[in-house]
Every structure is written in C-alpha cells, then in structure tokens.
Design a protein around this motif. Structure first.
Motif, mmCIF file in Angstrom:
data_model
loop_
_atom_site.group_PDB
_atom_site.id
_atom_site.type_symbol
_atom_site.label_atom_id
_atom_site.label_comp_id
_atom_site.label_asym_id
_atom_site.label_seq_id
_atom_site.Cartn_x
_atom_site.Cartn_y
_atom_site.Cartn_z
ATOM 1 N N SER A 4 -3.708 4.500 -8.456
ATOM 2 C CA SER A 4 -4.152 5.645 -9.240
ATOM 3 C C SER A 4 -4.116 6.876 -8.343
ATOM 4 C CB SER A 4 -5.561 5.453 -9.789
ATOM 5 O OG SER A 4 -6.535 5.642 -8.796
ATOM 6 N N ALA A 5 -3.877 8.019 -8.960
ATOM 7 C CA ALA A 5 -3.816 9.256 -8.205
ATOM 8 C C ALA A 5 -5.142 9.553 -7.515
ATOM 9 C CB ALA A 5 -3.407 10.410 -9.129
ATOM 10 N N GLN A 6 -6.251 9.134 -8.136
ATOM 11 C CA GLN A 6 -7.578 9.408 -7.566
ATOM 12 C C GLN A 6 -7.763 8.671 -6.220
ATOM 13 O OE1 GLN A 6 -7.076 8.529 -10.740
ATOM 14 N NE2 GLN A 6 -7.597 10.444 -11.796
ATOM 15 N N ILE A 7 -7.287 7.428 -6.173
ATOM 16 C CA ILE A 7 -7.462 6.628 -4.966
ATOM 17 C C ILE A 7 -6.668 7.213 -3.807
ATOM 18 C CG2 ILE A 7 -6.985 4.370 -3.918
ATOM 19 C CD1 ILE A 7 -7.562 3.114 -6.621
ATOM 20 N N TYR A 8 -5.442 7.672 -4.084
ATOM 21 C CA TYR A 8 -4.552 8.090 -3.011
ATOM 22 C C TYR A 8 -4.476 9.604 -2.843
ATOM 23 C CZ TYR A 8 -3.259 3.214 -3.076
ATOM 24 O OH TYR A 8 -3.320 1.842 -3.005
ATOM 25 N N ALA A 9 -5.396 10.311 -3.481
ATOM 26 C CA ALA A 9 -5.395 11.772 -3.355
ATOM 27 C C ALA A 9 -5.766 12.183 -1.939
ATOM 28 C CB ALA A 9 -6.380 12.366 -4.346
ATOM 29 N N ALA A 15 4.845 1.641 -17.114
ATOM 30 C CA ALA A 15 5.918 2.404 -16.486
ATOM 31 C C ALA A 15 5.398 3.448 -15.510
ATOM 32 C CB ALA A 15 6.774 3.076 -17.562
ATOM 33 N N LYS A 16 4.091 3.745 -15.582
ATOM 34 C CA LYS A 16 3.506 4.714 -14.678
ATOM 35 C C LYS A 16 2.017 4.407 -14.529
ATOM 36 C CE LYS A 16 2.808 8.087 -18.403
ATOM 37 N NZ LYS A 16 3.083 9.461 -18.853
ATOM 38 N N PRO A 17 1.409 4.822 -13.424
ATOM 39 C CA PRO A 17 -0.004 4.508 -13.220
ATOM 40 C C PRO A 17 -0.903 5.248 -14.193
ATOM 41 C CG PRO A 17 0.776 5.993 -11.517
ATOM 42 C CD PRO A 17 1.979 5.558 -12.298
ATOM 43 N N GLY A 18 -1.867 4.554 -14.736
ATOM 44 C CA GLY A 18 -2.833 5.177 -15.626
ATOM 45 C C GLY A 18 -4.208 5.122 -15.006
ATOM 46 N N ALA A 29 1.562 6.512 -7.078
ATOM 47 C CA ALA A 29 0.438 7.363 -7.479
ATOM 48 C C ALA A 29 0.760 8.840 -7.303
ATOM 49 C CB ALA A 29 -0.806 6.997 -6.676
ATOM 50 N N ALA A 30 1.650 9.123 -6.333
ATOM 51 C CA ALA A 30 2.034 10.515 -6.083
ATOM 52 C C ALA A 30 3.092 11.012 -7.057
ATOM 53 C CB ALA A 30 2.543 10.658 -4.653
ATOM 54 N N GLY A 31 3.588 10.106 -7.929
ATOM 55 C CA GLY A 31 4.508 10.538 -8.963
ATOM 56 C C GLY A 31 5.949 10.126 -8.773
ATOM 57 N N GLU A 32 6.263 9.362 -7.722
ATOM 58 C CA GLU A 32 7.639 8.913 -7.534
ATOM 59 C C GLU A 32 8.023 7.918 -8.624
ATOM 60 O OE1 GLU A 32 9.125 7.891 -3.668
ATOM 61 O OE2 GLU A 32 7.496 8.956 -2.644
ATOM 62 N N ASP A 33 9.311 7.804 -8.888
ATOM 63 C CA ASP A 33 9.813 6.908 -9.919
ATOM 64 C C ASP A 33 9.456 5.457 -9.587
ATOM 65 O OD1 ASP A 33 11.711 6.311 -12.257
ATOM 66 O OD2 ASP A 33 12.572 5.126 -10.625
ATOM 67 N N VAL A 34 8.830 4.773 -10.534
ATOM 68 C CA VAL A 34 8.320 3.422 -10.282
ATOM 69 C C VAL A 34 9.451 2.456 -9.942
ATOM 70 C CG1 VAL A 34 7.149 1.433 -11.312
ATOM 71 C CG2 VAL A 34 6.262 3.739 -11.690
ATOM 72 N N ASP A 35 10.528 2.463 -10.725
ATOM 73 C CA ASP A 35 11.624 1.520 -10.495
ATOM 74 C C ASP A 35 12.259 1.723 -9.124
ATOM 75 O OD1 ASP A 35 11.220 0.374 -12.962
ATOM 76 O OD2 ASP A 35 12.800 1.518 -13.964
ATOM 77 N N PHE A 37 0.828 -1.202 0.000
ATOM 78 C CA PHE A 37 0.000 0.000 0.000
ATOM 79 C C PHE A 37 0.868 1.260 0.000
ATOM 80 C CE2 PHE A 37 -3.567 -2.724 1.363
ATOM 81 C CZ PHE A 37 -4.576 -2.185 0.595
ATOM 82 N N ASP A 38 1.957 1.222 0.758
ATOM 83 C CA ASP A 38 2.854 2.385 0.782
ATOM 84 C C ASP A 38 3.469 2.622 -0.597
ATOM 85 O OD1 ASP A 38 4.461 4.432 2.325
ATOM 86 O OD2 ASP A 38 6.088 3.188 1.533
ATOM 87 N N ALA A 39 3.883 1.542 -1.263
ATOM 88 C CA ALA A 39 4.464 1.675 -2.600
ATOM 89 C C ALA A 39 3.438 2.218 -3.592
ATOM 90 C CB ALA A 39 4.988 0.319 -3.073
ATOM 91 N N ALA A 40 2.214 1.724 -3.514
ATOM 92 C CA ALA A 40 1.165 2.200 -4.418
ATOM 93 C C ALA A 40 0.905 3.689 -4.223
ATOM 94 C CB ALA A 40 -0.115 1.400 -4.186
ATOM 95 N N LYS A 41 0.906 4.122 -2.981
ATOM 96 C CA LYS A 41 0.661 5.537 -2.686
ATOM 97 C C LYS A 41 1.793 6.406 -3.241
ATOM 98 C CE LYS A 41 -0.550 8.588 1.163
ATOM 99 N NZ LYS A 41 -0.859 8.648 2.616
ATOM 100 N N ARG A 42 3.013 5.932 -3.087
ATOM 101 C CA ARG A 42 4.165 6.707 -3.570
ATOM 102 C C ARG A 42 4.187 6.772 -5.099
ATOM 103 N NH1 ARG A 42 9.099 3.851 -0.832
ATOM 104 N NH2 ARG A 42 10.261 5.374 -2.096
#
Length: 286
Positions: free
Chosen positions: A281-286, A255-258, A216-222, A209-214
């Motif tokens: 998704s950014a919507q979920i973790y906004a 490579a990035k959340p859509g 979604a917030a725009g951090e580099d996926v890799d 969950f922490d990784a998904a939030k990060r």
C-alpha cells in the motif's frame, strides 16, 4: 521447564473444562512442531488474548501431497516442549495419528474460493487437509481465540473463511511474520537448506519488499513482477511457482494496490519450497 503434554482428546477436553469452570479464556496455537521463534511469537500473542494457551503439535499427513516431503518434515517434540514451557504455554496437545484419524475416518472439509490458485494450484488437496485438521482442532478444544501465522497467508484466509462459514464461536488472529536477521521468513523448512542456500535465501524477501515498494509507488504491476521473478532466479532459486498481487481478504487477483493488497511468492531453493508475503500500500511505503 517443559510444558505439560496430553495425547488424547478426552484429556484435552478435561483440562479445558477445568479452565472453563475457573472462568478462564482459552487460546489455541496449532503447529506441526519443529518450533522456532515465529511459532513462539504466536504463543506470546495468544497469551495476550487468553488466560490459558494450548499449543497443538501434529504433523498432519492430509495436508502433504508429497510423501517425501512428509517423511522429511522435522520432528523434535522434546525440544519443542521445552521451548513452550519457557514462553509460558499451559498445555501441549500432541495426539498420535490414530487419535486424529481413527480407522474408518472419511470426512473432508473443503473451502472453495480462497483455497484456489497460489499454493492451492501447486499443492492439490493441501487446503482440504488444512481445513479438515483445523476444524477438528477447533472442535476438540473449543477455544475463545486461535492464532495462526501470516507467513502462511493463504492458509490464514482459508481458516477465516471456514470459521465464518460454519459459524464457529472463535476469534481467528493472524500473527505477524517473524524474520531472521537477513530478512528470510522463519520456517521449519529453513533447516533443510544447505550453507549456500542459507546465504541465498534472504534475497527472496529482499526482492519481495523491493517489488512491493515499487508497486506501491505506482510502477506497472506486470513489469515489476516479471523483473522480480528474474531477480529471484538470478539469486540462485531454481523455480518461482508464483509471484502475485492479491486482495488481502478475498485473495482475488488485483491489478493495482488498494486499501489491502498482498504480494505473495513461492519459490524453490535447494529442493526446498519457500513462501513469503508482504503488504502493499502507498501508506506503508510512503
């Protein structure tokens, strides 16, 4: 009160034919038994979509690529029947091995694409076994709707592709993951964890969950994935088989959340393979 049990395809079809004549919609919930609240949530969901619900219980050997794993899989039919009766399931179909795979059985159903990578890379033949048994169960019962859990997200994608490709007249519904108090996704395999493993296991979902939030917030996926793998291993897990961001429909790497991405993980703890996934998704973790 335990649910009524039938063990042959003929008995199953006879019962469903009675329901059809009465005008009832039929729901199906396939399981391998050792039922927990996650399974029961699927039965409750099926009851909102159908008038009568069949639950199947069959430990399918064709989806195990490890004989020891098959032998260790928990079996508790009597207890399962009681749980199903309590939540209002109408019928339990619990066939024996010879009923499902009689002598001379030689057909395999294979779904390409969505079955590749993730669990498919580490469990050769697993999704062929899943696709084969699910095809049989859908043809045996011919339900209006069938419900599968989202915890096995790749399995759900395989089944949706199978049904679409073969024009099967059934609606496939995904049931949300049910979690224990600490966040661990409910699974029959959790019963095999030691006390120490039970204490460490919830850190898998917490890291996910922490990784998904990060992400979604725009951090580099890799970078997030590399750090999260390290965190999971530091929590006491012995191996992270995969931790990947995939398209939620096609399961293609992204490579990035859509609009619909999913972060999926498989990791080993106490000799038990645990899987989990969360939407990104950014919507979920906004």
């Amino acid at each position: 009160m335990s649910v009524s049990i039938v063990r042959t395809v003929a008995e199953l079809r006879a019962r469903i034919e009675q329901w059809r004549h009465a005008g009832y919609r039929v729901g199906l919930v396939p399981t391998m038994g050792a039922l927990h609240d996650g399974h029961l949530s699927l039965v409750r969901l099926a009851k909102t979509r159908a008038d009568r619900v069949v639950v199947t219980l069959f430990v399918n050997p064709k989806q195990f690529n490890n004989a020891d794993d098959l032998a260790a899989y928990p079996r508790s039919e009597a207890e399962d029947a009681g749980k199903l009766g309590a939540v209002g399931a109408d019928l339990l179909f619990a066939p024996g091995l010879d009923e499902m795979y009689p002598q001379g059985f030689s057909t395999t159903v294979s779904v390409a694409g969505v079955s590749e990578g993730l669990c498919g890379a580490f469990r050769p033949g697993h999704f062929d076994g899943v696709a084969t048994v699910v095809t049989k169960l859908l043809l045996q019962s011919q339900p209006d709707v069938a419900v599968f859990g989202e915890k096995d997200f790749q399995q759900l994608a395989v089944i949706r592709r199978l049904v679409a490709d073969l024009n099967m007249p059934v609606t496939i519904v995904g049931g949300p993951i049910v979690r224990e108090d600490g966040g661990l996704a409910m699974s029959s395999r959790n019963l095999r964890l030691t006390r120490g493993g039970r204490a460490a296991a919830p850190r898998l979902s917490a890291a996910l969950f922490d990784a998904a939030k990060r992400i979604a917030a725009g951090e580099d996926v890799d970078s997030v994935i590399a750090q999260t793998k390290a965190d999971i291993l530091a929590a006491g897990f012995t191996e992270v088989e995969y931790l990947e961001l995939r398209d939620a429909e096609t399961l293609a790497p992204v490579a990035k959340p859509g609009q619909a991405a999913r972060l999926l993980v498989a990791a080993w703890l106490d000799g038990v393979r645990l899987i989990d996934n969360v939407p990104v998704s950014a919507q979920i973790y906004a």
